[in-house]
Structure formats: structure tokens, C-alpha cells
Design a protein around this motif. Structure first.
Motif, PDB file in Angstrom:
ATOM      1  N   GLY A   2       7.086   2.259  -9.826  1.00  0.00           N
ATOM      2  CA  GLY A   2       7.710   3.114  -9.091  1.00  0.00           C
ATOM      3  C   GLY A   2       7.554   3.332  -7.660  1.00  0.00           C
ATOM      4  N   LEU A   3       7.610   4.061  -6.588  1.00  0.00           N
ATOM      5  CA  LEU A   3       7.092   4.229  -5.428  1.00  0.00           C
ATOM      6  C   LEU A   3       6.310   5.519  -5.907  1.00  0.00           C
ATOM      7  CD1 LEU A   3       6.237   4.108  -2.812  1.00  0.00           C
ATOM      8  CD2 LEU A   3       8.908   4.890  -2.311  1.00  0.00           C
ATOM      9  N   GLN A   4       7.014   6.472  -6.998  1.00  0.00           N
ATOM     10  CA  GLN A   4       6.118   8.311  -6.895  1.00  0.00           C
ATOM     11  C   GLN A   4       4.949   7.854  -7.781  1.00  0.00           C
ATOM     12  OE1 GLN A   4       8.336  10.561  -9.100  1.00  0.00           O
ATOM     13  NE2 GLN A   4       7.080  12.034  -9.044  1.00  0.00           N
ATOM     14  N   GLN A   5       4.551   6.863  -8.408  1.00  0.00           N
ATOM     15  CA  GLN A   5       3.765   6.131  -9.170  1.00  0.00           C
ATOM     16  C   GLN A   5       2.095   5.630  -8.336  1.00  0.00           C
ATOM     17  OE1 GLN A   5       3.888   3.926 -12.824  1.00  0.00           O
ATOM     18  NE2 GLN A   5       2.226   4.849 -13.814  1.00  0.00           N
ATOM     19  N   THR A   6       3.216   4.895  -7.476  1.00  0.00           N
ATOM     20  CA  THR A   6       1.794   4.404  -6.362  1.00  0.00           C
ATOM     21  C   THR A   6       1.450   5.386  -5.044  1.00  0.00           C
ATOM     22  OG1 THR A   6       3.439   2.124  -6.693  1.00  0.00           O
ATOM     23  CG2 THR A   6       2.185   2.786  -4.460  1.00  0.00           C
ATOM     24  N   MET A   7       2.139   6.606  -4.627  1.00  0.00           N
ATOM     25  CA  MET A   7       1.593   7.370  -4.150  1.00  0.00           C
ATOM     26  C   MET A   7       0.807   8.696  -4.560  1.00  0.00           C
ATOM     27  SD  MET A   7       3.559   6.530  -1.244  1.00  0.00           S
ATOM     28  CE  MET A   7       4.175   7.785  -0.289  1.00  0.00           C
ATOM     29  N   LYS A   8       0.971   8.642  -6.086  1.00  0.00           N
ATOM     30  CA  LYS A   8       0.221   9.527  -6.989  1.00  0.00           C
ATOM     31  C   LYS A   8      -1.092   8.968  -7.109  1.00  0.00           C
ATOM     32  CE  LYS A   8      -0.854  10.968 -11.061  1.00  0.00           C
ATOM     33  NZ  LYS A   8      -0.971  11.089 -12.705  1.00  0.00           N
ATOM     34  N   ALA A   9      -0.811   7.558  -6.709  1.00  0.00           N
ATOM     35  CA  ALA A   9      -2.884   7.130  -7.542  1.00  0.00           C
ATOM     36  C   ALA A   9      -2.814   6.711  -5.876  1.00  0.00           C
ATOM     37  CB  ALA A   9      -1.929   5.308  -7.797  1.00  0.00           C
ATOM     38  N   LEU A  10      -2.318   6.431  -4.651  1.00  0.00           N
ATOM     39  CA  LEU A  10      -2.449   6.705  -3.417  1.00  0.00           C
ATOM     40  C   LEU A  10      -2.944   7.911  -2.713  1.00  0.00           C
ATOM     41  CD1 LEU A  10      -0.118   4.491  -1.523  1.00  0.00           C
ATOM     42  CD2 LEU A  10      -2.819   3.868  -2.791  1.00  0.00           C
ATOM     43  N   SER A  11      -3.331   8.631  -3.902  1.00  0.00           N
ATOM     44  CA  SER A  11      -3.118   9.898  -3.188  1.00  0.00           C
ATOM     45  C   SER A  11      -4.254  10.505  -2.981  1.00  0.00           C
ATOM     46  CB  SER A  11      -1.938  11.419  -3.795  1.00  0.00           C
ATOM     47  OG  SER A  11      -2.840  11.595  -5.077  1.00  0.00           O
ATOM     48  N   ASP A  12      -5.431  10.156  -4.344  1.00  0.00           N
ATOM     49  CA  ASP A  12      -6.803  10.306  -4.065  1.00  0.00           C
ATOM     50  C   ASP A  12      -7.423   9.712  -3.843  1.00  0.00           C
ATOM     51  OD1 ASP A  12      -9.766   9.817  -6.280  1.00  0.00           O
ATOM     52  OD2 ASP A  12      -8.893  11.680  -7.013  1.00  0.00           O
ATOM     53  N   PRO A  13      -8.767  10.607  -2.551  1.00  0.00           N
ATOM     54  CA  PRO A  13      -9.626   9.670  -2.211  1.00  0.00           C
ATOM     55  C   PRO A  13     -10.877   8.464  -3.033  1.00  0.00           C
ATOM     56  CG  PRO A  13      -9.963  11.973  -1.724  1.00  0.00           C
ATOM     57  CD  PRO A  13      -8.670  11.711  -2.834  1.00  0.00           C
ATOM     58  N   VAL A  14     -10.793   8.694  -4.026  1.00  0.00           N
ATOM     59  CA  VAL A  14     -11.803   8.291  -4.625  1.00  0.00           C
ATOM     60  C   VAL A  14     -10.422   6.619  -4.786  1.00  0.00           C
ATOM     61  CG1 VAL A  14     -12.637   7.391  -6.412  1.00  0.00           C
ATOM     62  CG2 VAL A  14     -12.954   9.714  -5.962  1.00  0.00           C
ATOM     63  N   ARG A  15      -9.724   6.554  -5.658  1.00  0.00           N
ATOM     64  CA  ARG A  15      -8.917   5.746  -5.049  1.00  0.00           C
ATOM     65  C   ARG A  15      -8.483   5.219  -4.455  1.00  0.00           C
ATOM     66  NH1 ARG A  15      -6.484   9.104  -9.935  1.00  0.00           N
ATOM     67  NH2 ARG A  15      -4.358   9.924  -8.484  1.00  0.00           N
ATOM     68  N   ARG A  16      -8.297   5.801  -3.550  1.00  0.00           N
ATOM     69  CA  ARG A  16      -8.424   4.829  -1.877  1.00  0.00           C
ATOM     70  C   ARG A  16      -9.071   4.430  -1.519  1.00  0.00           C
ATOM     71  NH1 ARG A  16      -5.605   9.699  -0.341  1.00  0.00           N
ATOM     72  NH2 ARG A  16      -7.255  10.492   0.963  1.00  0.00           N
ATOM     73  N   GLY A  17     -10.928   4.986  -1.771  1.00  0.00           N
ATOM     74  CA  GLY A  17     -12.342   4.020  -1.807  1.00  0.00           C
ATOM     75  C   GLY A  17     -12.158   2.725  -2.592  1.00  0.00           C
ATOM     76  N   ILE A  18     -11.789   2.963  -3.650  1.00  0.00           N
ATOM     77  CA  ILE A  18     -11.680   2.099  -4.557  1.00  0.00           C
ATOM     78  C   ILE A  18     -10.830   0.550  -4.755  1.00  0.00           C
ATOM     79  CG2 ILE A  18     -11.344   1.090  -6.872  1.00  0.00           C
ATOM     80  CD1 ILE A  18     -11.896   3.563  -8.274  1.00  0.00           C
ATOM     81  N   LEU A  19     -10.202   0.682  -3.515  1.00  0.00           N
ATOM     82  CA  LEU A  19      -8.799  -0.403  -3.372  1.00  0.00           C
ATOM     83  C   LEU A  19      -9.591  -0.418  -1.568  1.00  0.00           C
ATOM     84  CD1 LEU A  19      -5.479   1.675  -3.321  1.00  0.00           C
ATOM     85  CD2 LEU A  19      -6.089  -0.296  -4.399  1.00  0.00           C
ATOM     86  N   ASP A  20     -10.211   0.113  -0.763  1.00  0.00           N
ATOM     87  CA  ASP A  20     -11.506  -0.294  -0.016  1.00  0.00           C
ATOM     88  C   ASP A  20     -11.959  -1.380   0.047  1.00  0.00           C
ATOM     89  OD1 ASP A  20      -9.552   1.061   2.363  1.00  0.00           O
ATOM     90  OD2 ASP A  20     -11.266   2.534   2.418  1.00  0.00           O
ATOM     91  N   LEU A  21     -12.933  -1.243  -1.713  1.00  0.00           N
ATOM     92  CA  LEU A  21     -14.159  -1.456  -1.833  1.00  0.00           C
ATOM     93  C   LEU A  21     -12.767  -3.258  -1.710  1.00  0.00           C
ATOM     94  CD1 LEU A  21     -15.700   0.960  -4.245  1.00  0.00           C
ATOM     95  CD2 LEU A  21     -17.153  -0.699  -1.818  1.00  0.00           C
ATOM     96  N   LEU A  22     -11.821  -3.117  -2.820  1.00  0.00           N
ATOM     97  CA  LEU A  22     -11.815  -4.402  -3.518  1.00  0.00           C
ATOM     98  C   LEU A  22     -10.384  -5.676  -2.187  1.00  0.00           C
ATOM     99  CD1 LEU A  22      -9.928  -3.062  -7.041  1.00  0.00           C
ATOM    100  CD2 LEU A  22     -12.121  -4.300  -6.490  1.00  0.00           C
ATOM    101  N   LYS A  23     -10.571  -4.892  -1.269  1.00  0.00           N
ATOM    102  CA  LYS A  23     -10.214  -6.021  -0.053  1.00  0.00           C
ATOM    103  C   LYS A  23     -11.135  -6.588   0.227  1.00  0.00           C
ATOM    104  CE  LYS A  23     -10.879  -2.903   3.672  1.00  0.00           C
ATOM    105  NZ  LYS A  23     -10.776  -1.689   4.917  1.00  0.00           N
ATOM    106  N   GLU A  24     -12.549  -6.914   0.124  1.00  0.00           N
ATOM    107  CA  GLU A  24     -13.524  -7.309   0.191  1.00  0.00           C
ATOM    108  C   GLU A  24     -13.229  -8.975  -0.912  1.00  0.00           C
ATOM    109  OE1 GLU A  24     -14.799  -7.116   3.489  1.00  0.00           O
ATOM    110  OE2 GLU A  24     -13.977  -5.672   3.858  1.00  0.00           O
TER     111      GLU A  24
END
Length: 91
Positions: A2-24
Motif C-alpha cells: 500500500g501507498l501508506q506503507q511506502t510513504m511511512k518507509a520513505l518518511s525516515d531520513p536513514v531509510r532514504r539514505g539507504i535507498l540513495d546508497l542502493l541506487k548505485e
């Protein structure tokens, strides 16, 4: 997922940082943990939240688990936001 679960996951700066690392490219949990000043247990929890939101996938190779982005969920979210904005950018 669900979109709500996705938004919750993206709301944390550490998790966004992890995604930034994984884009490489894919990384092991240890490689990810080495990039943050927090414990491995906390990184593990963040990885679980991202995985539950289907934003990342994991692959076990021997004793290591590697993580990579699941861009299809991000593409769906961008499409949803784009539809909210409307078809035209001319406003």
C-alpha cells in the motif's frame, strides 16, 4: 504494497539514505551499516521496513544478504504523484 506503507518507509531520513546508497548498486547489510553511525540492529530494522514496503529486495549468497532497489514500486509512486499533478505541466 500500500501507498501508506511506502510513504511511512520513505518518511525516515536513514531509510532514504539507504535507498540513495542502493541506487548505485546492490550492497550487503554490513556495507550499508558501515555508512551510518548507528548499530547494525537499527540498520536491520530499517532494512526490514524497506523490505516490507517492497522498496528493496534481498538475495542471500552464502552467509551474506545483498540488498537492491525495487524500482517498480518507486515508479508506481511517481506515477501516482504525477496523476495528482495532472497531465499537463503548463498549469
Amino acid at each position: 504494497m500500500g501507498l501508506q506503507q511506502t510513504m511511512k518507509a520513505l518518511s525516515d531520513p536513514v531509510r532514504r539514505g539507504i535507498l540513495d546508497l542502493l541506487k548505485e548498486g546492490r550492497l550487503s547489510a554490513g556495507d550499508i551499516a558501515d555508512r551510518f553511525p548507528i548499530t547494525g540492529a537499527v540498520i536491520s530494522r530499517h532494512l526490514s521496513v524497506l523490505k516490507e514496503a517492497d522498496l528493496i529486495r534481498d538475495t542471500r549468497e552464502g552467509k551474506y544478504i545483498y540488498y537492491d532497489l525495487n524500482v517498480s514500486v518507486l515508479e508506481e509512486m511517481l506515477l501516482w504523484v504525477s496523476n495528482l499533478k495532472g497531465e499537463s505541466d503548463n498549469g
